[in-house]
Each structure stands twice: as C-alpha cells, then as structure tokens.
Scaffold this active site. Structure first.
Site, short mmCIF file in Angstrom:
data_model
loop_
_atom_site.label_atom_id
_atom_site.label_comp_id
_atom_site.label_asym_id
_atom_site.label_seq_id
_atom_site.Cartn_x
_atom_site.Cartn_y
_atom_site.Cartn_z
N GLY A 73 -2.96 -32.95 -15.31
CA GLY A 73 -4.32 -33.14 -15.80
C GLY A 73 -4.82 -31.84 -16.43
N THR A 239 11.14 -32.64 -22.78
CA THR A 239 11.76 -33.88 -22.32
C THR A 239 10.82 -34.60 -21.36
OG1 THR A 239 13.92 -32.90 -22.57
CG2 THR A 239 13.79 -34.85 -21.15
N CYS A 327 -13.46 -20.77 -3.36
CA CYS A 327 -13.20 -20.09 -2.10
C CYS A 327 -11.73 -20.22 -1.70
CB CYS A 327 -14.05 -20.67 -0.98
SG CYS A 327 -15.80 -20.61 -1.35
C1 LIG Z 1 -7.29 -32.38 -10.07
C2 LIG Z 1 -8.20 -32.32 -11.25
C3 LIG Z 1 -7.74 -31.83 -12.48
C4 LIG Z 1 -6.38 -31.25 -12.66
O1 LIG Z 1 -5.34 -32.17 -12.60
P1 LIG Z 1 -3.86 -31.62 -12.23
O2 LIG Z 1 -2.98 -32.77 -12.53
O3 LIG Z 1 -3.91 -31.26 -10.78
O4 LIG Z 1 -3.62 -30.43 -13.09
C5 LIG Z 1 -8.61 -31.85 -13.54
N1 LIG Z 1 -9.85 -32.32 -13.41
C6 LIG Z 1 -10.33 -32.79 -12.25
C7 LIG Z 1 -11.70 -33.32 -12.19
C8 LIG Z 1 -9.52 -32.80 -11.13
O5 LIG Z 1 -10.00 -33.27 -9.97
#
Ligand SMILES: *Cc1c(COP(=O)(O)O)cnc(C)c1O
Length: 395
Positions: A73, A239, A327
C-alpha cells in the site's frame, strides 16, 4: 503461553484459510513467471488476470486493466502522489492532502516539495473530519492533485470522499484516495464515487503482506515509480508476486462478500467493549468521530498515564494493541493524527488503538476489559501525574 488476544488488526491481519488455499499452488504447481510466453508463464498470467478481475469487480472499476499491482500500500501511495504530480506538472505545481494521511503520503509530499511542488495540508476538526469548505478555499488554478484518505488508520474516521472527488472534478483536478482501511469496512465504488486513483493493500483484509494495488482510471496520466520491464502494462517494473496477487484477489472478494456480516458483528463487539470500558474506567476519552467511523477501530485516551506503558503491561497478559504510529517508531513525538485533531500532547501520549478482527469473540473482550481495568488502575496508582486522586477509583 496462556491466553492471547490480538487487537491490532489495523496494523495487519492473519491470512485467512480461504486466501491461503488460493495462494498455495502458486508457490510450486504454478510457479511460472507471468511475463513468460510459454505455458508455464501463461498459467501464472491467468492467475494474475483472475486476481485483477476480482479486485476490479470488488471496487466496481470499469475495466480490469485499471488495476496495477504494487509491492505494498505504501508503494501505491508513493506512486500515486509522485507519479500523478510529476506527470501533470505542466498544468500546475499545487497539491492538496489532509494532515492526517498515512506517512507514505506525507513523506511523498515532502519529497515533492524538494522538487518545487507546493503542498497544502488540510486541517481536520476534533473528530478527524476534513471540511469541504476548507478544501474549496485552498483550490487554485495551479492545483493538479487532491488526495484524502477514505478512512484514517489511527482513529477510524470516514471522510466524505464522494463530495471531495466531485469538487476536484468541478475544478479539473485529479482525485486520489488511500482506501487501505476502507476496503472491507465500506462499500468502495470508484465509478459512483468518481475516484481517479485509489490505493489498496492486501494484508489489512486477511491477505498476504507485501502486495498492494493502485486503481488508476484509464486516461489518467502517471509517471512510473519503479522502472524496469514491461510488467503491469509497462507501468510498474518487477516480476509479479503471483502467490501474493492471487491471495489479494481472493481476500478482496471475501472482504466484499462478507462486508455486511462482518460490520454487524464488529459493531456489536465495539458497543460491548465501549460500554464495559466506560463503565469500569474513569477519565477516558474516545478519539475520532462518534458516528462517521468504521466499527473495527477504537482509539481511547487514558488520562494521567502513557499509552506505551499500557501497551507493555497488556502485552504481558497476551493482549496486542498499539499506540499512535509515531510512538511505535521509538520517537516521543505524539501521533501526527491526534495532534492534527487538536488532542493535547498528554492525552495523545495516553492513547491506545484497539482494532478488532473478524474472529473476535465476546469472551475475548471480557478478558481484555478485565486486564485493562487492572493495568490502568495499577499505572494510575503509581503515576506521578496522579493529582488529587484524579483517575483513582472511588474518589
Ligand atoms: C497500512 C496502511 C498503509 C500501508 O500499506 P502497506 O501495505 O502496509 O504498505 C497505507 N495507508 C493506510 C491507511 C494504512 O492503514
């Protein structure tokens, strides 16, 4: 070890059985490189295609080719912010985001500032809501991109995404939303909500870690973030992680299929938890919006004590919770989200996020409340901040 209760589902979830079953054959039986032209490659490609179709369907994308897989994400957020900004800089250099975005958005914006982009960070009210009036106030001819998260990961507040997207389009601006916490909690329909770009991640919805996706409406220009081969229609080199992608497709299908049932269950759990806690522990504050929120996140501030102490003592009882994101990274800075909401430093440092998963039971909650009551009493009894009996039971 004795009993363990996991209340940190906003950080990550376990991989559900159905998802794992979908993934397992991709580690050996179907191990091909999905870019290869032979039958091994084609088999892998058909698995990737199916996952892409499932994701497109889950968010009502018009076409499956509007879904691009990423490594997380965070990567999808980096790509959306930097890629959309850089590809559209001939139109302007101004970007608007909210002050409570995930670090992957905030830090991407800081990088763009170094490149000459101007960023406006929208404030939020005490409940974590971004105001449409403020958004309108900051839009100017140079604005090329607006990004506001659908659901905040620390307090669970839901934003008025459809209205923001509409406003963006009325002004010829691209609209992106980080929907990582929204998938499975809210119906996300990119066509109805007029979303141009949307970030998703598998491991918050019972899928595997290390795979995300960006929905990008056809016709929207974006610069590449990861250079490489012609994977993902030439937009994201590397990939493809076929097992993870297969798991993601299954996970989002299930998340949408079970959305109503899960939310009803989580609502009952949340209500039960809050009633018990509020009955038994004085001087606590619920952070976030009272109604416009997802059911799975409860963020509470405990007066006179530090969140980190609560976290550590609960951990000794097998209970997993989290404090404000900042934190946990070892810094003493209170969470930027609670700060933006105007929560005092003391209360922000005394905050704990409880995030419930779909297999939680009432008996888990009973156990957590019992332990939480004694942990809070213990910490308050030794707290140097305890003045005039504030926070002590029976006074
Ligand atoms: C967890 C999270 C991400 C990041 O996703 P990852 O796959 O862990 O990098 C981005 N935005 C929000 C709101 C999230 O809770």
């Amino acid at each position: 070890m004795e009993r363990r209760v996991y209340l940190d589902n906003a950080a990550t979830t376990y991989v559900s059985g159905e998802v794992l079953n979908e993934m397992l054959p991709c580690f050996n039986a179907v191990f091909g490189n999905s870019s290869s032209l032979h039958s091994f490659g084609r088999e892998a490609q058909s698995i990737v295609d199916r996952a892409r179709d499932r994701i497109a369907k889950a968010i009502n994308a018009e076409k499956s080719n509007e879904i691009y897989f990423t490594g997380s994400g965070s990567e999808a957020n980096n790509w959306a912010i930097k890629g959309l900004a850089r590809a559209n800089k001939s139109k302007g250099n101004h970007i608007i985001v909210s002050a409570i975005e995930h670090d992957s958005i905030i830090e991407s914006c800081k990088e763009l500032e170094q490149e000459g982009f101007e960023i406006t960070y929208l404030s939020v009210d005490q409940t974590g809501i971004v105001s449409l009036a403020e958004l309108l106030h900051y839009i100017k001819p140079e604005t090329i991109l607006i990004s506001v998260m659908s659901v905040n990961n620390e307090v669970g507040t839901i934003q008025n995404i459809k209205a923001f997207a509409k406003t963006a389009h009325e002004n010829g601006i691209i609209f992106h939303t980080d929907a990582v916490q929204a998938i499975g909690a809210l119906k996300m329909d990119v066509q109805d909500m007029e979303i141009d770009a949307m970030t998703m991640s598998a491991h918050k919805i019972y899928g595997p870690k290390g795979v995300g996706a960006l929905y990008l409406k056809n016709g929207i220009r974006i610069e590449n973030l990861i250079s490489g081969g012609n994977q993902e229609r030439g937009k994201r080199g590397g990939t493809v992680n076929v097992p993870a992608v297969a798991g993601f497709g299954k996970a989002i299908e299930i998340a949408v299929r079970d959305l109503t049932v899960n939310q009803q269950k989580l609502k009952a759990i949340r209500t039960y938890f809050l009633e018990k806690v509020q009955e038994k522990i004085p001087y606590i504050y619920l952070n976030g919006h009272p109604q416009q929120k997802i059911q799975s996140i409860v963020n509470l501030s405990f007066e006179l004590i530090e969140g980190e102490s609560i976290l550590m003592l609960l951990d000794l009882e097998g209970i997993a919770v989290s404090t404000g994101s900042a934190c946990t990274s070892g810094s003493l800075e209170p969470s930027h989200v609670l700060k933006a909401m105007g929560i005092s430093n003391e209360l922000a440092q005394g905050s704990i996020r409880f995030s419930f998963g779909k297999s939680i039971t009432k008996s888990d909650i009973d156990y957590v409340v019992e332990k939480l009551v004694s942990v809070v009493e213990k910490l308050r009894s030794i707290s140097p901040l305890t003045k005039a009996g504030r926070g002590k039971k029976g006074e």
